[in-house]
Motif scaffolding. Structure first.
Motif: not given
Ligand SMILES: [Zn+2]
Length: 463
Positions: A361-385
């Protein structure tokens, strides 16, 4: 065929992907190359396909997408928090002028640089990899320099108010200056594919902007593929002001101006009429809920908040930390609990829906659903361990329920943004935290002296 060589592989982890099927891999692997995720799946499948310069044993981690903070003030509050007594009713204009604005206006450009760094560091330590600024930065270049040093992703902008504060200001000139400032910051921080920092028109909102500024912000956003953000209706006073000056409720007036839409993000919305709720739903406007700000600020959210109705109607709701604590994980149970209790309804805001608010939802609010918000091939490597070898996550049964209801940011072991590990083993990889805290203390104390505010403590502080 030789395995493809990548920059990094993390194997054996519990991975909550937040992809469209919401898959969770109990023994998953994440393949990273450059700034992007190139593959994700069961560890055995990924290991067959790739080798990497760095392989990390992820068996002690739950991996989630980086969290997205829908509303935060990176200057103004971080260096002064805790100073204003929590008993001050700043709805009273005299108190607002005494306690709130002097803290903001006492900031030098150097203070905003330090403040932005502190905010970014705190957010990263709490797993926030991207944020939307609240529109109160005054010296954008200095704040951006601080953010760039930290490596966080953000949508930033300049403090925008187009309505004069004093009778000697020329209203037309004030509006013109506000529009020019938005145009400049958008030109200075343009939307480019690899840019971590991109500028948006960010309005302070409430009643601080003229109609021309609202319209200009929307048209700039539409033209450049950006969004706009503004505060609205934490208190009923915004409704009263708009009714008195426009004959309409705030969202009715914005709708008349053509300002609502899916590239618009409004924060707070604690007081909405039925018609405003309908306009929010129909227009696709995003809502940001800041539960700690609402509770500490006595918004009346647990009496009048309409977020359950928004969620039912599929309004995109993100969470924001506002000017307070940046541990967004603490906000998830708070936001859920307020409305479960208010309506005595267990079904509202499940743990799974709360995790959506801080990721997709945060990614959608920022207009960035194609890039961030989920861990999928092609998305930016933004993640937490998230470290599972902690009391709050053992025994581990259901990672989503336990992350939302039991854990918080203290268990975040490492944080990656754009393919770079910025926090590792609980500490920054980029700078000496202890020396920085020393500088921050001095900067904050000097700032408070310039703001000329009294230290109020009901208990004696003995030096
Ligand atoms: Zn705010």
């Amino acid at each position: 065929m030789a395995n493809q060589q990548l920059d990094a592989l993390i194997t054996g982890a519990t991975i909550i992907t937040m992809d469209s099927e919401r898959r969770i891999f109990a023994n998953g692997a994440l393949a990273i190359n450059g700034t992007h995720i190139v593959d994700i799946g069961p560890t055995k499948d990924i290991e067959e396909k790739y080798t990497a310069k760095r392989t990390i044993d992820g068996r002690d981690f739950i991996i989630t997408p980086g969290f997205i903070n829908g509303h935060v003030h990176i200057t103004g509050d971080p260096l002064t928090r805790g100073f204003m007594p929590d008993t001050i009713d700043y709805r009273d204009n005299d108190q607002f002028l005494k306690w709130v604005l002097p803290r903001y206006f006492a900031h030098t450009p150097q203070d905003e640089y330090v403040s932005a760094k502190l905010a970014a560091h705190e957010m990263l330590r709490c797993g926030i990899t991207c944020f939307l600024e609240a529109g109160t930065i005054r010296n954008v270049d200095e704040a951006a320099a601080g953010l760039t040093e930290m490596g966080i992703r953000a949508r930033i902008g300049v403090w925008t108010e187009g309505r004069p504060h004093t009778p000697d200001e020329d209203p037309a000139q004030t509006t013109r200056s506000a529009i020019q400032a938005m145009e400049k910051v958008i030109a200075d921080y343009p939307k480019e594919p690899e840019a971590l920092l991109v500028a948006w028109p960010l309005l302070v909102g409430h009643n601080t902007n003229t109609d021309d500024v609202w319209r200009a912000a929307k048209s700039l956003a539409d033209k450049h593929g950006l969004g706009i953000s503004a505060h609205m209706s934490p208190y009923i006073s915004d409704t009263k002001w708009y009714e008195e000056h426009t004959g309409k409720a705030p969202l009715e007036h914005l709708n008349d101006l053509g300002v609502l839409g899916n590239n618009v993000t409004l924060t707070h919305l604690a007081h909405l009429s039925d018609n405003e709720l309908s306009l929010l739903i129909e227009s696709g406007t995003n809502a940001v809920f800041c539960p700690l700000a609402a509770l500490k600020g006595a918004f009346g959210i647990s009496n009048s908040g309409r977020f359950p109705e928004m969620a039912k109607a599929n309004v995109n709701i993100a969470l924001g930390t506002d000017g307070y604590d940046c541990d967004i994980m603490r906000l998830m149970p708070l936001a859920s609990g307020i409305f479960k209790d208010m309506h005595e309804d267990f079904s509202l805001f499940s743990a799974h829906s709360m995790l959506e608010m801080v990721t997709v939802n945060g990614a959608k609010a920022l207009g960035m659903s194609d890039e961030i918000g989920a861990l999928e091939a092609g998305k930016k490597a933004d993640f937490i361990c998230h470290d599972i070898n902690r009391p709050e996550l053992r025994p581990l049964h259901n990672p989503v329920n336990q992350l939302v209801w039991s854990a918080d940011g203290r268990g975040i072991h490492s944080v990656w943004v754009n393919g770079e590990c910025l926090i590792e083993n609980y500490r920054s990889t980029r700078f000496d935290e202890k020396a920085f805290y020393h500088d921050v203390q001095k900067t904050g104390e000097d700032l408070i002296k310039r703001a000329d505010l009294p230290l109020v403590s009901p208990w004696p502080i003995i030096s």
